[in-house]
Design a protein around this motif. Structure first.
Motif, PDB file in Angstrom:
ATOM      1  N   GLU A 167      -8.453 -46.899  17.860  1.00 20.16           N
ATOM      2  CA  GLU A 167      -8.018 -46.146  16.687  1.00 20.16           C
ATOM      3  C   GLU A 167      -9.200 -45.922  15.752  1.00 20.16           C
ATOM      4  O   GLU A 167      -9.878 -46.869  15.350  1.00 20.16           O
TER       5      GLU A 167
ATOM      6  N   ASN B 246       7.973 -43.059   7.682  1.00 17.03           N
ATOM      7  CA  ASN B 246       6.795 -43.498   8.423  1.00 17.03           C
ATOM      8  C   ASN B 246       6.119 -42.350   9.166  1.00 17.03           C
ATOM      9  O   ASN B 246       5.806 -42.441  10.354  1.00 17.03           O
TER      10      ASN B 246
ATOM     11  N   THR C 180      -1.355 -41.597   6.508  1.00 16.26           N
ATOM     12  CA  THR C 180       0.061 -41.466   6.155  1.00 16.26           C
ATOM     13  C   THR C 180       0.355 -40.037   5.697  1.00 16.26           C
ATOM     14  O   THR C 180      -0.448 -39.416   5.002  1.00 16.26           O
TER      15      THR C 180
ATOM     16  N   TYR D  26       3.245 -48.426  16.034  1.00 16.37           N
ATOM     17  CA  TYR D  26       3.421 -47.913  14.675  1.00 16.37           C
ATOM     18  C   TYR D  26       4.875 -47.788  14.227  1.00 16.37           C
ATOM     19  O   TYR D  26       5.137 -47.444  13.079  1.00 16.37           O
TER      20      TYR D  26
ATOM     21  N   LYS E  26      -6.013 -43.509  10.719  1.00 14.82           N
ATOM     22  CA  LYS E  26      -4.582 -43.239  10.631  1.00 14.82           C
ATOM     23  C   LYS E  26      -4.295 -42.807   9.206  1.00 14.82           C
ATOM     24  O   LYS E  26      -4.690 -43.475   8.249  1.00 14.82           O
TER      25      LYS E  26
ATOM     26  N   TYR F 273       2.950 -39.877  10.005  1.00 15.51           N
ATOM     27  CA  TYR F 273       1.508 -40.132  10.000  1.00 15.51           C
ATOM     28  C   TYR F 273       0.801 -39.236  10.997  1.00 15.51           C
ATOM     29  O   TYR F 273       1.408 -38.643  11.895  1.00 15.51           O
TER      30      TYR F 273
ATOM     31  N   VAL G 109      -2.606 -39.842  13.585  1.00 22.81           N
ATOM     32  CA  VAL G 109      -3.463 -40.920  14.076  1.00 22.81           C
ATOM     33  C   VAL G 109      -4.450 -40.345  15.077  1.00 22.81           C
ATOM     34  O   VAL G 109      -4.112 -39.452  15.861  1.00 22.81           O
TER      35      VAL G 109
END
Length: 419
Positions: free
Chosen positions: A194, A181, A199, A152, A197, A183, A185
């Motif tokens: 995953e 960036n 933001t 990521y 995710k 986030y 997750v």
């Protein structure tokens, strides 16, 4: 404690803690700094009530976890991230496993293993400054691993990564809050796939975007919610999808550039307590609602220059929350009104407090960086009961299980119990 849980309309998530004495994450079985059980010692020293002690390699600031008779701790050694499993009763090593590549700390209190593990009946999850996340079974076998920074994007924190993984019923969740960036997750516990995710870029100024805090997972009306503090906001997220349910802003009204957050939120009695502003403010938020609830749900805000905690996370129970400030002020507040019930200063020392307070059997335990744990009464006034020195440098929070206290220094672990 059982009566409290039964009476509360809001209960903190406990991941199948059917076995008494489990300590599944760094803030304990209910994620609010409260120990279960009784009979914990209130006085000890190097020659009194020490059941065992063990050294381990590397330098580590993370807090251990316990499930059943297994105690798990993380460190780094030989250029690798290391996970160690000890028998909690004897201190004997059962296994250790190395993986990933060590990334050393920048700060004098930092290390490559500041995040604490999380454990449930099936899996142990460990996370390191290098971005390496692993799922390990109880026999020490790595079931899956991945590096979040390779997937990521690189870590852009100014200092050492400190947020710990948290668990929902089915997922392991990591928060990454940095200059860009940012986030949340979530991965399937069993497979590492995953699941979602989300933001979380909230446009706080410069370093205020950065957070070293750990989220809190709460079950409210049968629905799991993840609460996150950082970047001048508290946000609530649906644990199944990661979608934001509500947000509270205004924690940095002057837009201070350097209000990075370290202390984590605590939830109790239908309120979330948000320490902020480098120990300069605490905010009480009534849970519930959707969207921007800053005006409707902020119940109170207290402000003081450095009186509150910057690093230690509060503990909360029975309508009260307790703060240990970095320089040794211990304060008790009413959680619904923010009114201070009592406060006082611990014996003066040049050493600060990085460890967070724990409430156990009517007492408050706070551990200073020089290895001294001070025990206070949890009643209606400030009252110190004992000072308990041990050798070492303490950044981790003590953990409590079946009448024993496990106090981790950066290179040594003590088991404390009544002899």
């Amino acid at each position: 404690m059982k009566a409290l849980i039964a009476a509360a309309t809001l209960t903190l998530f406990i991941a199948s803690t059917a076995i008494a004495g489990n300590w599944p994450g760094w803030r304990g079985p209910t994620s609010n700094g409260v120990a279960q059980g009784s009979g914990y010692p209130v006085s000890w020293n190097s020659s009194k009530n020490i059941l065992w002690e063990v050294d381990f390699p590397g330098v580590s600031g993370s807090t251990p976890v316990i499930w059943g008779d297994d105690l798990f701790l993380t460190t780094t050694t030989g250029g690798k991230n290391r996970v160690i499993c000890l028998n909690k009763n004897s201190g004997k090593e059962k296994w250790h496993v190395d993986f990933g590549t060590e990334r050393a700390g920048k700060h004098k209190k930092g290390s490559g293993s500041s995040p604490s593990p999380a454990v449930d009946d099936d899996y142990l999850f460990t996370y390191f400054k290098s971005g390496d996340l692993a799922c390990i079974n109880r026999d020490g076998k790595i079931l899956w691993e991945k590096n979040l920074q390779k997937i990521y994007g690189e870590d852009t924190l100014w200092w050492d990564l400190g947020t710990s993984p948290v668990l929902t019923n089915d997922l392991v969740v990591i928060a990454c809050m940095q200059s860009d960036n940012s986030y949340l997750v979530a991965f399937d516990k069993a497979t590492g796939k995953e699941v979602w995710k989300q933001t979380r870029n909230l446009n706080a100024p410069e370093e205020a975007n950065q957070s070293y805090s750990t989220p809190v997972v709460v079950s409210r009306d049968g629905k799991e919610i993840i609460y996150v503090l950082g970047a001048d906001h508290v946000t609530a997220h649906d644990a199944q999808t990661g979608k934001e349910i509500w947000r509270v802003g205004g924690l940095n009204p002057t837009q201070h550039k350097y209000f990075r957050s370290i202390s984590s939120p605590v939830v109790s009695d239908g309120y979330l307590i948000a320490p902020y502003a480098r120990g300069g403010s605490i905010t009480g938020i009534k849970l519930g609602g959707t969207g921007d609830i800053t005006k409707s749900n902020v119940a109170w805000t207290n402000e003081a220059k450095g009186e509150f905690s910057d690093v230690p996370t509060p503990a909360a129970i029975n309508g009260r929350f307790y703060i240990c400030a970095d320089k040794g002020e211990v304060l008790c507040f009413d959680i619904k009104t923010g009114k201070k019930i009592w406060g006082g200063r611990l014996p003066r020392s040049r050493h600060k407090f990085s460890s967070s307070p724990i409430l156990a059997d009517g007492h408050i335990y706070v551990t200073r960086e020089d290895g001294t744990t001070i025990v206070l009464d949890q009643g209606d006034q400030f009252k110190v009961e004992s000072e308990n020195p041990l050798e070492g440098f303490a950044l981790a929070t003590p953990i409590f299980s079946d009448g024993k206290i496990y106090l981790k220094m950066t290179d040594k672990l003590y088991c404390i119990g009544k002899k």
